[in-house]
Design a protein around this motif. Structure first.
Motif, PDB file in Angstrom:
ATOM      1  N   ALA A  17       0.822  -1.213   0.000  1.00  0.00           N
ATOM      2  CA  ALA A  17       0.000   0.000   0.000  1.00  0.00           C
ATOM      3  C   ALA A  17       0.857   1.264   0.000  1.00  0.00           C
ATOM      4  N   LEU A  18       2.080   1.163   0.509  1.00  0.00           N
ATOM      5  CA  LEU A  18       2.980   2.308   0.545  1.00  0.00           C
ATOM      6  C   LEU A  18       3.923   2.350  -0.653  1.00  0.00           C
ATOM      7  N   ALA A  19       3.622   1.560  -1.663  1.00  0.00           N
ATOM      8  CA  ALA A  19       4.474   1.549  -2.851  1.00  0.00           C
ATOM      9  C   ALA A  19       4.564   2.942  -3.456  1.00  0.00           C
ATOM     10  N   GLY A  20       5.782   3.370  -3.747  1.00  0.00           N
ATOM     11  CA  GLY A  20       6.000   4.695  -4.297  1.00  0.00           C
ATOM     12  C   GLY A  20       6.271   5.760  -3.264  1.00  0.00           C
ATOM     13  N   ALA A  21       6.049   5.441  -1.965  1.00  0.00           N
ATOM     14  CA  ALA A  21       6.327   6.411  -0.908  1.00  0.00           C
ATOM     15  C   ALA A  21       7.825   6.449  -0.625  1.00  0.00           C
ATOM     16  N   ASP A  22       8.234   7.443   0.126  1.00  0.00           N
ATOM     17  CA  ASP A  22       9.641   7.573   0.497  1.00  0.00           C
ATOM     18  C   ASP A  22      10.074   6.339   1.283  1.00  0.00           C
ATOM     19  N   PRO A  23      11.230   5.730   0.943  1.00  0.00           N
ATOM     20  CA  PRO A  23      11.692   4.542   1.678  1.00  0.00           C
ATOM     21  C   PRO A  23      11.842   4.782   3.173  1.00  0.00           C
ATOM     22  N   LEU A  25       9.946   6.753   5.000  1.00  0.00           N
ATOM     23  CA  LEU A  25       8.596   6.680   5.538  1.00  0.00           C
ATOM     24  C   LEU A  25       8.137   5.235   5.650  1.00  0.00           C
ATOM     25  N   VAL A  26       8.451   4.423   4.653  1.00  0.00           N
ATOM     26  CA  VAL A  26       8.067   3.011   4.668  1.00  0.00           C
ATOM     27  C   VAL A  26       8.704   2.304   5.855  1.00  0.00           C
ATOM     28  N   ARG A 171      14.606  13.483   3.752  1.00  0.00           N
ATOM     29  CA  ARG A 171      13.814  12.644   4.671  1.00  0.00           C
ATOM     30  C   ARG A 171      14.570  11.362   4.976  1.00  0.00           C
ATOM     31  N   MET A 172      14.820  11.112   6.264  1.00  0.00           N
ATOM     32  CA  MET A 172      15.551   9.930   6.706  1.00  0.00           C
ATOM     33  C   MET A 172      14.716   9.194   7.743  1.00  0.00           C
ATOM     34  N   PRO A 173      15.026   7.905   7.979  1.00  0.00           N
ATOM     35  CA  PRO A 173      14.220   7.137   8.944  1.00  0.00           C
ATOM     36  C   PRO A 173      14.311   7.705  10.352  1.00  0.00           C
ATOM     37  N   ARG A 174      13.193   7.657  11.040  1.00  0.00           N
ATOM     38  CA  ARG A 174      13.150   8.052  12.451  1.00  0.00           C
ATOM     39  C   ARG A 174      12.988   6.841  13.350  1.00  0.00           C
ATOM     40  N   ARG A 175      12.910   5.676  12.755  1.00  0.00           N
ATOM     41  CA  ARG A 175      12.830   4.417  13.488  1.00  0.00           C
ATOM     42  C   ARG A 175      13.886   3.472  12.918  1.00  0.00           C
ATOM     43  N   PRO A 176      14.430   2.589  13.738  1.00  0.00           N
ATOM     44  CA  PRO A 176      15.365   1.585  13.204  1.00  0.00           C
ATOM     45  C   PRO A 176      14.612   0.486  12.467  1.00  0.00           C
ATOM     46  N   VAL A 177      15.351  -0.369  11.808  1.00  0.00           N
ATOM     47  CA  VAL A 177      14.734  -1.560  11.212  1.00  0.00           C
ATOM     48  C   VAL A 177      14.311  -2.483  12.342  1.00  0.00           C
ATOM     49  N   TYR A 178      13.077  -2.955  12.294  1.00  0.00           N
ATOM     50  CA  TYR A 178      12.535  -3.736  13.413  1.00  0.00           C
ATOM     51  C   TYR A 178      13.242  -5.078  13.528  1.00  0.00           C
ATOM     52  N   ALA A 179      13.610  -5.422  14.758  1.00  0.00           N
ATOM     53  CA  ALA A 179      14.208  -6.736  15.042  1.00  0.00           C
ATOM     54  C   ALA A 179      13.174  -7.572  15.772  1.00  0.00           C
TER      55      ALA A 179
END
Length: 302
Positions: A17-23, A25-26, A171-179
């Motif tokens: 559903a988030l296809a095309g959004a900023d990575p 943000l995804v 725009r950069m991630p504000r959360r880490p990659v989930y573990a």
């Protein structure tokens, strides 16, 4: 879209559903969703994933609804945090001098000055961490070092991302990659070592030293030269009134490359032009650096 039966299906549908959004943000949306869903599963140990997902479908929302909310929130936040745009100039000189009203150019110039310090720190941290990890890997207790080091690399990626977003506007991630905490710790550690983004982050941190040297040199040389040329008439006035002694000019070794008195008006004009040119250079560097950070620090949304 079918109702997801598992958390993995939910996340896959959310990513679609988030296809095309900023990575970036995804990554944030996937982290928040997975963290919330895993917490709900932990609070309902006797229920299956399908039952928990059906229970929270109304409270948290379907993947498509959550994606729409994130996209809308991103638009609102981006609009609120966007610095005032300078008035559009049509003439060449208007666009050239209009850079003075662009706050992002000044922030990028400060980033260029800061990059030497951050580059030295990143390079030292990576080289020291890799050396200790390789040297101590032959010991059983030494395995803790590479695990802690690669964990710190992910933290540094988030820190650098915040710096890049604040100063360069990327725009950069504000959360880490989930573990996934439900996976065995060995699988989580293996995933950290096999994740291509871990190694691209290491490459970025190493590149920041040579890039920081280049950015710092360009910024300092450009600012110093432009200010020296701008204030040449002031120095000449001080010499004329006897406040300063000696000849005022721009020297390379023993050779004067700017005649002291005759060329001071020309030097002033050149200094002003160089100062505005430096702001354009800083803005261009900021865009290139932001694109590099996005490419090496942010996982692909696919």
């Amino acid at each position: 879209m079918n109702t997801p039966k598992t958390i993995r299906e939910y996340l896959d549908q959310l990513r679609t559903a988030l296809a095309g959004a900023d990575p970036a943000l995804v990554q944030d949306a996937l982290y928040d969703a997975e963290d919330h869903l895993r917490s709900e599963m932990a609070e309902n140990p006797g229920k299956s994933e399908a039952e928990v997902l059906a229970k929270i479908a109304n409270s948290y929302g379907a993947p498509g609804e959550v994606a729409a909310i994130y996209v809308e929130q991103e638009r609102v936040v981006e609009q609120a945090l966007r610095p005032p745009q300078p008035p559009e100039q049509r003439s060449v000189w208007g666009r050239f001098f209009g850079i003075a009203a662009d706050a992002r150019a000044y922030a990028a110039l400060f980033y260029m000055l800061l990059s030497l310090a951050t580059g030295i720190f990143y390079f030292t941290w990576v080289v020291t961490g890799l050396s200790l990890s390789i040297g101590l890997s032959v010991l059983i207790i030494g395995l803790v070092v590479p695990i802690a080091f690669f964990g710190s690399v992910r933290v540094l990626a988030l820190v650098e991302g915040r710096i890049v977003e604040v100063m360069l506007g990327e725009r950069m991630p504000r959360r880490p990659v989930y573990a996934d905490r439900e996976r065995p710790w060995r699988q989580r550690i293996a995933a950290m070592f096999t994740d291509p983004r871990t190694w691209s982050t290491l490459l970025y941190l190493l590149l920041m030293l040579p890039l920081g040297v280049v950015y710092f040199t360009i910024a300092v040389a450009g600012i110093a030269t432009s200010l020296a040329l701008i204030f040449a008439p002031v120095a000449q006035a001080l010499v004329f009134f006897g406040v300063l002694d000696g000849h005022v000019g721009v020297y390379v070794g023993d050779n004067v490359i700017v005649p002291p008195l005759i060329a001071t008006p020309v030097a002033f004009v050149l200094g002003v032009l160089l100062l505005f040119a430096m702001l354009h250079v800083a803005r261009g560097v900021g865009r290139l650096q932001g694109a590099l950070a996005k490419h090496l620090l942010v996982p692909s949304s696919s």
